[in-house]
Write a protein that holds these residues in place. Structure first.
Motif, short mmCIF file in Angstrom:
data_model
loop_
_atom_site.label_atom_id
_atom_site.label_comp_id
_atom_site.label_asym_id
_atom_site.label_seq_id
_atom_site.Cartn_x
_atom_site.Cartn_y
_atom_site.Cartn_z
N HIS A 95 46.06 47.16 41.20
CA HIS A 95 44.90 47.29 42.07
C HIS A 95 44.37 45.88 42.35
N HIS A 96 43.54 45.75 43.39
CA HIS A 96 42.91 44.45 43.64
C HIS A 96 41.47 44.66 44.11
N CYS A 97 40.62 43.68 43.81
CA CYS A 97 39.21 43.77 44.17
C CYS A 97 38.54 42.42 44.02
N LEU A 148 44.99 44.59 37.28
CA LEU A 148 44.01 44.30 38.32
C LEU A 148 44.13 42.85 38.76
N ALA A 149 44.19 42.64 40.07
CA ALA A 149 44.18 41.30 40.66
C ALA A 149 42.79 41.09 41.27
N ALA A 150 42.12 40.01 40.87
CA ALA A 150 40.75 39.79 41.34
C ALA A 150 40.60 38.40 41.95
N CYS A 151 39.78 38.33 43.01
CA CYS A 151 39.46 37.04 43.61
C CYS A 151 37.97 37.04 43.96
N GLY A 189 37.57 39.59 47.04
CA GLY A 189 38.32 40.83 47.00
C GLY A 189 39.21 41.06 48.20
N LYS A 212 48.29 40.36 44.12
CA LYS A 212 48.86 41.70 43.94
C LYS A 212 50.34 41.73 44.34
N CYS A 267 43.37 36.56 37.67
CA CYS A 267 42.45 35.92 38.61
C CYS A 267 42.66 34.42 38.53
N SER A 270 43.23 38.14 46.35
CA SER A 270 43.61 39.22 45.43
C SER A 270 44.80 40.01 45.98
N GLN A 271 44.89 40.14 47.29
CA GLN A 271 46.04 40.83 47.89
C GLN A 271 47.30 40.01 47.68
#
Length: 95
Positions: free
Chosen positions: A35-37, A4-7, A10, A18, A54, A14-15
């Motif tokens: 995934h990212h969110c 998971l990539a988080a910022c 979202g 990713k 993150c 995060s993109q």
């Protein structure tokens, strides 16, 4: 491996994480589902992932969260594939 990539929101960061993660995992030959969110959502779904990437500034949000077996990896430079690779390999050695 589920990652998971988080910022903060979202969206953009995060993109970008990713995309960088996809490059790093491909170069390392590690199969991955990424995934990212937003960081708030990441905290509530963290236990469903193996690794969470993150910004280093956001890692404290995961304190007290139900992480299950997930590992949170804070990045100083979100655009650095070198840092991502280094942190990934360090984390995999610990597991």
């Amino acid at each position: 491996m589920k990652v998971l990539a988080a910022c903060g929101s979202g969206m953009g960061s995060s993109q970008i994480i990713k995309m960088k993660l996809a490059n790093v995992f491909r170069k390392q030959g590690i199969p991955v589902e990424i995934h990212h969110c937003a960081i708030g959502e990441a905290k509530s779904i963290a236990r469903n992932f193996d690794l969470i990437f993150c910004s280093k500034a956001l890692t404290d949000i995961f304190e007290g969260a139900n992480l299950g077996n997930a590992k949170v990896i804070g990045l100083q430079n979100l655009l650095s594939e070198k840092e991502i690779t280094q942190r990934l390999l360090e984390t995999l050695e610990e597991k």
